[in-house]
Design a protein around this motif. Structure first.
Motif, mmCIF file in Angstrom:
data_model
loop_
_atom_site.group_PDB
_atom_site.id
_atom_site.type_symbol
_atom_site.label_atom_id
_atom_site.label_comp_id
_atom_site.label_asym_id
_atom_site.label_seq_id
_atom_site.Cartn_x
_atom_site.Cartn_y
_atom_site.Cartn_z
ATOM 1 N N LEU A 154 0.855 -1.184 0.000
ATOM 2 C CA LEU A 154 0.000 0.000 0.000
ATOM 3 C C LEU A 154 0.893 1.237 0.000
ATOM 4 C CD1 LEU A 154 -2.829 1.276 0.219
ATOM 5 C CD2 LEU A 154 -2.612 1.100 2.712
ATOM 6 N N ILE A 155 0.697 2.092 -0.997
ATOM 7 C CA ILE A 155 1.516 3.290 -1.170
ATOM 8 C C ILE A 155 0.622 4.519 -1.040
ATOM 9 C CG2 ILE A 155 3.056 4.534 -2.750
ATOM 10 C CD1 ILE A 155 3.467 1.750 -4.167
ATOM 11 N N VAL A 156 0.892 5.355 -0.037
ATOM 12 C CA VAL A 156 0.085 6.555 0.171
ATOM 13 C C VAL A 156 1.001 7.771 0.253
ATOM 14 C CG1 VAL A 156 -1.927 5.445 1.199
ATOM 15 C CG2 VAL A 156 -0.008 6.011 2.646
ATOM 16 N N ASP A 157 0.695 8.772 -0.560
ATOM 17 C CA ASP A 157 1.561 9.946 -0.698
ATOM 18 C C ASP A 157 0.899 11.169 -0.070
ATOM 19 O OD1 ASP A 157 3.557 11.678 -1.483
ATOM 20 O OD2 ASP A 157 2.860 11.841 -3.553
ATOM 21 N N GLU A 158 1.507 11.687 0.988
ATOM 22 C CA GLU A 158 1.007 12.866 1.702
ATOM 23 C C GLU A 158 -0.493 12.734 1.973
ATOM 24 O OE1 GLU A 158 2.765 15.295 2.866
ATOM 25 O OE2 GLU A 158 4.626 15.396 1.732
ATOM 26 N N PRO A 159 -0.932 11.668 2.638
ATOM 27 C CA PRO A 159 -2.369 11.406 2.756
ATOM 28 C C PRO A 159 -3.122 12.346 3.670
ATOM 29 C CG PRO A 159 -1.142 9.850 4.088
ATOM 30 C CD PRO A 159 -0.127 10.628 3.305
ATOM 31 N N THR A 160 -2.452 13.035 4.588
ATOM 32 C CA THR A 160 -3.170 13.864 5.561
ATOM 33 C C THR A 160 -3.058 15.356 5.276
ATOM 34 O OG1 THR A 160 -1.311 14.033 7.102
ATOM 35 C CG2 THR A 160 -2.766 12.121 7.332
ATOM 36 N N ALA A 161 -2.459 15.723 4.154
ATOM 37 C CA ALA A 161 -2.326 17.143 3.822
ATOM 38 C C ALA A 161 -3.713 17.784 3.739
ATOM 39 C CB ALA A 161 -1.592 17.303 2.494
ATOM 40 N N GLY A 162 -3.916 18.837 4.511
ATOM 41 C CA GLY A 162 -5.188 19.548 4.483
ATOM 42 C C GLY A 162 -6.251 18.989 5.408
ATOM 43 N N LEU A 163 -5.971 17.889 6.113
ATOM 44 C CA LEU A 163 -6.961 17.306 7.017
ATOM 45 C C LEU A 163 -6.859 17.942 8.403
ATOM 46 C CD1 LEU A 163 -6.849 13.487 6.223
ATOM 47 C CD2 LEU A 163 -8.093 15.315 5.061
ATOM 48 N N ASP A 164 -7.993 17.974 9.106
ATOM 49 C CA ASP A 164 -7.958 18.493 10.465
ATOM 50 C C ASP A 164 -7.364 17.426 11.393
ATOM 51 O OD1 ASP A 164 -9.982 16.679 11.423
ATOM 52 O OD2 ASP A 164 -11.535 18.030 10.672
ATOM 53 N N LEU A 186 4.327 5.298 3.462
ATOM 54 C CA LEU A 186 3.646 6.566 3.715
ATOM 55 C C LEU A 186 4.644 7.706 3.593
ATOM 56 C CD1 LEU A 186 1.505 8.514 4.985
ATOM 57 C CD2 LEU A 186 2.180 7.624 7.216
ATOM 58 N N SER A 187 4.418 8.609 2.641
ATOM 59 C CA SER A 187 5.292 9.772 2.534
ATOM 60 C C SER A 187 4.606 10.976 3.154
ATOM 61 C CB SER A 187 5.627 10.066 1.063
ATOM 62 O OG SER A 187 4.528 10.667 0.402
ATOM 63 N N THR A 188 5.374 11.785 3.876
ATOM 64 C CA THR A 188 4.789 12.930 4.567
ATOM 65 C C THR A 188 5.864 13.940 4.948
ATOM 66 O OG1 THR A 188 3.356 13.578 6.433
ATOM 67 C CG2 THR A 188 5.007 11.877 6.868
ATOM 68 N N HIS A 189 5.433 15.160 5.235
ATOM 69 C CA HIS A 189 6.331 16.136 5.858
ATOM 70 C C HIS A 189 5.765 16.544 7.220
ATOM 71 C CE1 HIS A 189 3.279 18.681 3.934
ATOM 72 N NE2 HIS A 189 3.608 19.634 4.785
ATOM 73 N N ILE A 190 4.762 15.783 7.694
ATOM 74 C CA ILE A 190 4.131 16.043 8.987
ATOM 75 C C ILE A 190 4.556 14.941 9.946
ATOM 76 C CG2 ILE A 190 1.942 16.356 10.206
ATOM 77 C CD1 ILE A 190 0.718 17.134 7.464
ATOM 78 N N VAL A 191 5.378 15.281 10.913
ATOM 79 C CA VAL A 191 5.993 14.249 11.746
ATOM 80 C C VAL A 191 4.977 13.437 12.545
ATOM 81 C CG1 VAL A 191 8.224 15.390 11.917
ATOM 82 C CG2 VAL A 191 6.453 15.933 13.589
ATOM 83 N N SER A 192 3.862 14.046 12.937
ATOM 84 C CA SER A 192 2.885 13.317 13.737
ATOM 85 C C SER A 192 2.225 12.187 12.954
ATOM 86 C CB SER A 192 1.813 14.270 14.279
ATOM 87 O OG SER A 192 1.120 14.913 13.224
ATOM 88 N N ASP A 193 2.292 12.242 11.619
ATOM 89 C CA ASP A 193 1.709 11.172 10.800
ATOM 90 C C ASP A 193 2.387 9.832 11.050
ATOM 91 O OD1 ASP A 193 -0.060 12.899 9.638
ATOM 92 O OD2 ASP A 193 0.944 13.017 7.703
ATOM 93 N N ILE A 194 3.658 9.876 11.389
ATOM 94 C CA ILE A 194 4.424 8.623 11.489
ATOM 95 C C ILE A 194 4.995 8.374 12.879
ATOM 96 C CG2 ILE A 194 5.036 8.567 9.045
ATOM 97 C CD1 ILE A 194 7.708 9.830 9.771
ATOM 98 N N GLU A 195 4.794 9.293 13.802
ATOM 99 C CA GLU A 195 5.448 9.237 15.111
ATOM 100 C C GLU A 195 5.180 7.924 15.846
ATOM 101 O OE1 GLU A 195 6.248 12.192 18.905
ATOM 102 O OE2 GLU A 195 4.681 12.676 17.446
ATOM 103 N N TYR A 196 3.940 7.441 15.758
ATOM 104 C CA TYR A 196 3.575 6.265 16.551
ATOM 105 C C TYR A 196 3.353 5.000 15.721
ATOM 106 C CZ TYR A 196 2.837 9.934 19.997
ATOM 107 O OH TYR A 196 3.020 11.011 20.825
#
Length: 290
Positions: A154-164, A186-196
Motif C-alpha cells: 500500500l503506497i500513500v503519498d502525503e495522505p493527511t495534507a489539508g486534514l484536520d 507513507l510519505s509525509t512532511h508532517i511528523v505526527s503522521d508517522i510518530e507512533y
C-alpha cells in the motif's frame, strides 16, 4: 514480502529528483519523511509504476516490478496526494467503477466495498456524491479504493495534507491497522503522521535517502542535542539567529525556548527528552512541519 530499491535515480531536465536511493522493505509501516521537494512523491510514483527510474531497479521478491507489469499492479494499492474522482458519482458508484478497473467481480466488489466503508466509517455516506464530501471523507474514500484489491503493498503519498487533527488521527490509525500483513509506504512532511505507527523512518533530502532506521534509534542519535532555555523577550532574536529554535513558549514565569545545539547554548540550558519534531528540525532548516 520483500520490496527492494537498488540505486534508483530519477532526473527531470537538470534536476536530480531522486538520487541513488537504496532500501529494503518488508511488512509494516515505513514513513518517508522530508520537506516538500525532497523527492518523496517522485519515489512513490516510481514504486507505484506511474513513472520509471532513469537508473537502478525496484524488485519484488527479486523480480523487477517493471517486468512484472500487471502482476505487480494487481498487488499494489496507491493513493496519490491528489487522487482523481468523478464529483457527480456517488461514493458507492465511484468505488464500483474503480473495482471494475481493477478486475474485481461485481459480487465480490459489493461485499468488499461494504466492508471497507464500514471500516472507514462511511457506510452512511455511500449514496452521497463525491463532490459533496469533506476533504477528510474524500481521503477515506481514497484509502478504500486503494484497498479494494487487498494489496500486498500500500503506497500513500502525503495522505493527511489539508486534514484536520481528528481526521489525521483517524487516518493514521487506519493505516496502522492495515499494516498487519502488508508493506505500507507513507510519505509525509508532517511528523505526527508517522510518530507512533512507523516501523522505520526514511529521511529524504534533496533527492537522497540520508537516514533509514527505527524512530527510537534516530531519536537516540540526537538525545544530547535538545535543550530548554529560559530567555527574556530581548534575547529571542539572538537565539533564533544563532541556533535552531524549535519552539517558543511564553509562560507565566517567563519565556522558554526549545533549542537544538551540539554545544550547551546558555548557562541555564538543560537537556530535555527528544521527539520527532526535533529530529525534523535537526535535518531540515525550514522548521518543523515546513
Amino acid at each position: 514480502m520483500v520490496l527492494k530499491i537498488e540505486n534508483v535515480s530519477k532526473v527531470f531536465a537538470d534536476k536530480r529528483a531522486v538520487d541513488e536511493v537504496n532500501a529494503e522493505l518488508t511488512n509494516g509501516v515505513y514513513g518517508f519523511l522530508g520537506a516538500n521537494g525532497s523527492g518523496k512523491t517522485t519515489l512513490m510514483r516510481m514504486l507505484a509504476t506511474v513513472s520509471s527510474a532513469n537508473s537502478g531497479t525496484i524488485t519484488y521478491h527479486g523480480e523487477d516490478i517493471r517486468k512484472m507489469g500487471d502482476r505487480y499492479r494487481e498487488i499494489i494499492g496507491y493513493l496519490p496526494q491528489h487522487f482523481g474522482y468523478y464529483k457527480n458519482f456517488s461514493v458507492e458508484k465511484f468505488l464500483f467503477y474503480i473495482a471494475s478497473l481493477k478486475g474485481i467481480e461485481k459480487t465480490a466488489a459489493r461485499q468488499k466495498i461494504a466492508d471497507l466503508l464500514e471500516t472507514v466509517n462511511l457506510t452512511d455516506k455511500r449514496k452521497v456524491k463525491m463532490g459533496k464530501l469533506s476533504g477528510g471523507m474524500k481521503q477515506r474514500v481514497g484509502i478504500v479504493q486503494a484497498l479494494l484489491n487487498d494489496p500486498k503493498i500500500l503506497i500513500v503519498d502525503e495522505p493527511t495534507a489539508g486534514l484536520d487533527p481528528k481526521e489525521r488521527i483517524r487516518f493514521r490509525n487506519l493505516l496502522a491497522e492495515t499494516a498487519k500483513d502488508r508493506i505500507v509506504l507513507l510519505s509525509t512532511h508532517i511528523v505526527s503522521d508517522i510518530e507512533y505507527i512507523a516501523k522505520e523512518i526514511l529521511i529524504m533530502k534533496d533527492g537522497r535517502l540520508i537516514e533509514k532506521d527505527t524512530p527510537q534509534n534516530l531519536l537516540e542519535r540526537i538525545q544530547d542535542l535538545v535543550w530548554s532555555v529560559e530567555a527574556s523577550e530581548a534575547e529571542i532574536g539572538y537565539y533564533q539567529e544563532v541556533f535552531k529554535v524549535g519552539n517558543i513558549a511564553r509562560k507565566s514565569n517567563g519565556i522558554e525556548l526549545r533549542i537544538l545545539s551540539k554545544e550547551k547554548p546558555a548557562g541555564n540550558a538543560i537537556n530535555v527528552p527528544v521527539n520527532l519534531e526535533d529530529l525534523y528540525l535537526y535535518y531540515f532548516d525550514e522548521g518543523v512541519g515546513a
